[in-house]
Design a protein around this motif. Structure first.
Motif, PDB file in Angstrom:
ATOM      1  N   PHE A   1       0.893  -1.355   0.220  1.00 28.39           N
ATOM      2  CA  PHE A   1      -0.050   0.011  -0.008  1.00 28.39           C
ATOM      3  C   PHE A   1       0.897   1.169   0.055  1.00 28.39           C
ATOM      4  O   PHE A   1       0.502   2.492   0.038  1.00 28.39           O
ATOM      5  N   MET A   2       2.107   1.175  -0.239  1.00 28.61           N
ATOM      6  CA  MET A   2       2.974   2.327  -0.137  1.00 28.61           C
ATOM      7  C   MET A   2       2.939   3.075  -1.632  1.00 28.61           C
ATOM      8  O   MET A   2       2.439   2.599  -2.552  1.00 28.61           O
ATOM      9  N   PRO A   3       2.852   4.498  -1.547  1.00 26.02           N
ATOM     10  CA  PRO A   3       3.049   5.093  -2.594  1.00 26.02           C
ATOM     11  C   PRO A   3       3.866   4.816  -3.786  1.00 26.02           C
ATOM     12  O   PRO A   3       4.959   4.291  -3.531  1.00 26.02           O
TER      13      PRO A   3
ATOM     14  N   SER B   1      -2.219   3.368  -5.423  1.00 27.09           N
ATOM     15  CA  SER B   1      -3.291   4.028  -6.599  1.00 27.09           C
ATOM     16  C   SER B   1      -4.820   3.756  -6.683  1.00 27.09           C
ATOM     17  O   SER B   1      -5.561   4.549  -6.872  1.00 27.09           O
ATOM     18  N   TRP B   2      -4.960   2.177  -6.470  1.00 26.99           N
ATOM     19  CA  TRP B   2      -6.289   2.153  -6.306  1.00 26.99           C
ATOM     20  C   TRP B   2      -7.300   2.573  -5.334  1.00 26.99           C
ATOM     21  O   TRP B   2      -8.469   2.932  -5.356  1.00 26.99           O
ATOM     22  N   LEU B   3      -6.556   2.496  -4.028  1.00 24.05           N
ATOM     23  CA  LEU B   3      -7.005   2.866  -2.876  1.00 24.05           C
ATOM     24  C   LEU B   3      -7.374   4.409  -2.627  1.00 24.05           C
ATOM     25  O   LEU B   3      -8.151   4.849  -2.200  1.00 24.05           O
ATOM     26  N   PHE B   4      -6.213   5.041  -3.089  1.00 22.07           N
ATOM     27  CA  PHE B   4      -5.945   6.404  -2.768  1.00 22.07           C
ATOM     28  C   PHE B   4      -6.031   7.187  -4.084  1.00 22.07           C
ATOM     29  O   PHE B   4      -6.144   8.245  -4.168  1.00 22.07           O
TER      30      PHE B   4
END
Length: 127
Positions: free
Chosen positions: A116-118, A124-127
């Motif tokens: 889930f790191m940038p 990208s899907w989550l944020f």
């Protein structure tokens, strides 16, 4: 194989493994349910680790134009799951417990945090 298909296959195995693994860590050990769910969990973790080895690294240093540091968690799982199973069969509960905690913490929690790191697809899907 298509990268997005691999991502979906990985999610289809790791998400239920996360919930099953959490249940197994929190509730009574040694029951029929624990043993059955444990086998399902182990299979899901072996599948998800195998799938991730097919996915090329997107960030950081890369070995052989494919493998990154996150693949070390796949190797951890591919070693620790059989070791935990063998330990359980030998009634070596301490070794079984240690291996399974390592799989959960390293293979799900830490590797999941990295996923889930940038710069990563899930970020990208989550944020």
């Amino acid at each position: 194989m298509n990268y997005i298909l691999l991502v979906y296959l990985h999610l289809a195995t790791v998400v239920p493994a996360f919930f099953i693994g959490t249940y197994l860590l929190l509730y009574r050990k040694g029951t029929r349910a624990h043993k059955l769910l444990g086998k399902v969990y182990m299979l899901l973790m072996l599948l998800t680790a195998s799938i991730t080895l097919l996915m090329s690294s997107a960030l950081g240093p890369v070995l052989l134009n494919h493998f990154g540091f996150i693949h070390l968690f796949s190797l951890l799982v591919l070693y620790s799951v059989p070791a935990a199973y063998i330990a359980a069969r030998k009634n070596d509960i301490k070794a079984h417990r240690n291996n399974m905690i390592g799989v959960y913490v390293g293979g799900i929690l830490i590797a999941g945090a990295f996923a889930f790191m940038p710069g990563r697809l899930l970020h990208s899907w989550l944020f």
